[in-house]
Write a protein that holds these residues in place. Structure first.
Motif, PDB file in Angstrom:
ATOM      1  N   ALA A 256       0.855  -1.290   0.019  1.00  0.00           N
ATOM      2  CA  ALA A 256       0.064  -0.065  -0.162  1.00  0.00           C
ATOM      3  C   ALA A 256       0.836   1.292  -0.016  1.00  0.00           C
ATOM      4  N   GLY A 257       2.127   1.266   0.843  1.00  0.00           N
ATOM      5  CA  GLY A 257       2.811   2.411   0.728  1.00  0.00           C
ATOM      6  C   GLY A 257       3.448   2.787  -0.627  1.00  0.00           C
ATOM      7  N   ILE A 258       3.715   1.650  -1.278  1.00  0.00           N
ATOM      8  CA  ILE A 258       4.323   2.002  -2.732  1.00  0.00           C
ATOM      9  C   ILE A 258       2.972   2.360  -3.469  1.00  0.00           C
ATOM     10  N   LEU A 259       2.058   1.763  -3.941  1.00  0.00           N
ATOM     11  CA  LEU A 259       0.874   1.996  -4.770  1.00  0.00           C
ATOM     12  C   LEU A 259       0.097   3.222  -4.483  1.00  0.00           C
ATOM     13  N   ILE A 260      -0.204   3.246  -3.427  1.00  0.00           N
ATOM     14  CA  ILE A 260      -1.079   4.697  -2.818  1.00  0.00           C
ATOM     15  C   ILE A 260      -0.181   5.806  -3.078  1.00  0.00           C
ATOM     16  N   GLY A 261       1.099   5.837  -2.257  1.00  0.00           N
ATOM     17  CA  GLY A 261       1.942   6.824  -2.287  1.00  0.00           C
ATOM     18  C   GLY A 261       2.289   7.393  -3.734  1.00  0.00           C
ATOM     19  N   ALA A 262       2.693   6.359  -4.422  1.00  0.00           N
ATOM     20  CA  ALA A 262       3.080   6.859  -5.824  1.00  0.00           C
ATOM     21  C   ALA A 262       1.825   7.544  -6.621  1.00  0.00           C
ATOM     22  N   CYS A 263       0.886   6.847  -6.570  1.00  0.00           N
ATOM     23  CA  CYS A 263      -0.279   7.238  -7.449  1.00  0.00           C
ATOM     24  C   CYS A 263      -0.834   8.532  -7.033  1.00  0.00           C
ATOM     25  N   LEU A 264      -0.832   8.711  -5.465  1.00  0.00           N
ATOM     26  CA  LEU A 264      -1.326   9.991  -5.166  1.00  0.00           C
ATOM     27  C   LEU A 264      -0.233  11.127  -5.563  1.00  0.00           C
ATOM     28  N   LYS A 265       1.028  10.826  -5.249  1.00  0.00           N
ATOM     29  CA  LYS A 265       1.976  11.666  -5.773  1.00  0.00           C
ATOM     30  C   LYS A 265       1.886  12.181  -7.392  1.00  0.00           C
ATOM     31  N   GLY A 266       1.633  11.130  -8.118  1.00  0.00           N
ATOM     32  CA  GLY A 266       1.466  11.488  -9.594  1.00  0.00           C
ATOM     33  C   GLY A 266      -0.024  12.333  -9.784  1.00  0.00           C
ATOM     34  N   ILE A 267      -1.048  12.041  -9.027  1.00  0.00           N
ATOM     35  CA  ILE A 267      -2.052  13.011  -9.349  1.00  0.00           C
ATOM     36  C   ILE A 267      -1.905  14.362  -8.564  1.00  0.00           C
ATOM     37  N   ALA A 268      -1.150  14.516  -7.485  1.00  0.00           N
ATOM     38  CA  ALA A 268      -1.021  15.872  -6.997  1.00  0.00           C
ATOM     39  C   ALA A 268      -0.136  16.554  -7.777  1.00  0.00           C
ATOM     40  N   GLU A 269       0.910  15.865  -8.441  1.00  0.00           N
ATOM     41  CA  GLU A 269       1.886  16.751  -9.373  1.00  0.00           C
ATOM     42  C   GLU A 269       1.119  17.274 -10.635  1.00  0.00           C
ATOM     43  N   GLN A 270       0.016  16.565 -11.014  1.00  0.00           N
ATOM     44  CA  GLN A 270      -0.543  17.042 -12.390  1.00  0.00           C
ATOM     45  C   GLN A 270      -1.672  17.997 -11.947  1.00  0.00           C
ATOM     46  N   PHE A 271      -2.109  17.975 -10.653  1.00  0.00           N
ATOM     47  CA  PHE A 271      -3.102  18.911 -10.231  1.00  0.00           C
ATOM     48  C   PHE A 271      -2.239  20.474  -9.674  1.00  0.00           C
ATOM     49  N   ASP A 272      -0.914  20.140  -9.663  1.00  0.00           N
ATOM     50  CA  ASP A 272       0.066  21.354  -9.093  1.00  0.00           C
ATOM     51  C   ASP A 272      -0.289  21.782  -7.750  1.00  0.00           C
ATOM     52  N   VAL A 273      -0.809  20.565  -6.766  1.00  0.00           N
ATOM     53  CA  VAL A 273      -0.845  21.017  -5.396  1.00  0.00           C
ATOM     54  C   VAL A 273      -0.307  19.741  -4.477  1.00  0.00           C
ATOM     55  N   PRO A 274       0.166  20.152  -3.485  1.00  0.00           N
ATOM     56  CA  PRO A 274       0.762  19.205  -2.574  1.00  0.00           C
ATOM     57  C   PRO A 274      -0.316  18.476  -1.880  1.00  0.00           C
ATOM     58  N   PHE A 275      -0.094  17.042  -1.722  1.00  0.00           N
ATOM     59  CA  PHE A 275      -1.172  16.308  -0.970  1.00  0.00           C
ATOM     60  C   PHE A 275      -0.462  16.019   0.388  1.00  0.00           C
ATOM     61  N   GLY A 276      -1.154  16.421   1.481  1.00  0.00           N
ATOM     62  CA  GLY A 276      -0.416  15.687   2.771  1.00  0.00           C
ATOM     63  C   GLY A 276      -1.401  14.336   2.957  1.00  0.00           C
TER      64      GLY A 276
END
Length: 341
Positions: A256-276
């Protein structure tokens, strides 16, 4: 004389982005195709002297297109443009005859380098798009609308890129190839979510949930593990001890740490927002789906992105469900508005 260029991608947004990235000084006739079968037809009709080819498409994927071109002896210049950035994906397409592999989202600088490497006309220098989308004024929130076809396509392409980044990380960690689907994107009522879960092919699951929030966008990422996957996950992670409930929990949290973290990071980068990110939590191990997500949920409506990850040659499959709160939808709509211009 103009060059006949084919852009083959199931996302209309991705097709437009690719077309805009081509140099204005390059004389081209552009043809679009929404899947591999359409793309092959266009190439056979002489409309694809140069082809930008996606991999993950319905009807016929990019791998099959490359295989068919080789089998039929059709000569064309193919550059693969994909969100699946696994090293093995690149190796396979290059082996099938692709000239180059570039990742999504398309980078104008990378396109410039590509033209130089292939000895094509170098595109003129372009400014990066530095626009920032302003959030809606306070007090102007509207009831969430149903997704337009253009919005659905945009969210699906965002999910496609993020999905590929997560798969690439998992592939590197485990030295495997991850089979990727076309992401499903739907606006659904929470009551409909439970019905959709009941319709899945498995009765019991082990599930990890992790919340996220940033710049007015919030939600939950939920990873469902099929119960038959644990033995192979342990083998991939080189765990040799007895697989008990505590071991399963460790395996759950690691994946979960790999898939959730990387996927949310990819979405956040495209929205140009930081996700906590909140702390991940195990919702249940070997439990029925009924009530698993909807008990105590106050949302009325959610934008749901569903991705299935399958490991080639292993009995490992898991489903990632990303749910955005209804309060996030207006801000997200404003964020993607410039992509739909």
């Amino acid at each position: 004389m103009s060059t006949k260029v084919l852009i083959c991608d199931d996302s209309s947004m991705a097709r437009r982005q690719m077309a805009r990235s081509l140099p204005a000084s390059w004389p081209v006739e552009i043809t679009f195709a929404a899947n591999g079968r359409e793309g092959l037809s266009a190439i056979r009709e002489g409309k694809g002297e140069f082809v930008f080819l996606d991999l993950n498409m319905p009807v016929m994927d990019g791998y099959k297109v490359l295989e068919t071109l080789a089998a039929e002896g059709i000569e064309t210049r193919v550059v693969v443009v994909s969100g699946d950035i696994q090293p093995e994906a690149r190796r396979r397409v290059m082996q099938l005859g692709a000239l180059e592999f570039i990742k999504k989202p398309v980078d104008v600088v990378k396109i410039a380098e590509l033209f130089g490497n292939l000895h094509l006309q170098r595109p003129p220098e372009r400014r990066r798009d530095t626009r920032r989308v302003r959030p809606p004024p306070a007090g102007t929130r509207r009831p969430p609308a149903k997704l337009s076809p253009e919005q659905r396509d945009c969210y699906r392409e965002i999910a496609n890129v993020a999905m590929g980044q997560a798969a690439s990380l998992l592939a590197r960690v485990w030295d495997v190839f991850v089979l990727l689907p076309i992401p499903h994107v739907n606006m659904i009522e929470i009551s409909e979510l439970q019905m959709a879960l009941k319709a899945t092919e498995y009765d019991t699951v082990s599930t990890v949930c992790q919340g996220f929030i940033g710049s007015g966008i919030a939600g939950e990422a939920v990873l469902f593990f099929h119960d038959f996957t644990f033995a192979d996950i342990a083998r991939l992670m080189k765990y040799e001890g007895k697989i008990d409930k505590a071991t399963e929990m460790e395996l759950l949290m690691d994946v979960a740490g790999i898939l959730i973290g990387a996927c949310l990071k990819g979405i956040a980068e495209q929205f140009d927002v930081p996700f906590g990110l909140g702390h991940p939590a195990v919702l249940g191990q070997h439990v029925p789906l009924e009530g698993l997500l909807t008990d105590g949920v106050a949302w009325r409506e959610t934008l749901a992105i569903e991705i299935t990850y399958t490991i080639e040659n292993y009995n490992v499959q898991c489903d990632l469900l990303i749910l955005f709160t209804e309060e996030s939808l207006d801000i997200m709509s404003h964020k993607i508005a410039y992509l739909l211009d």
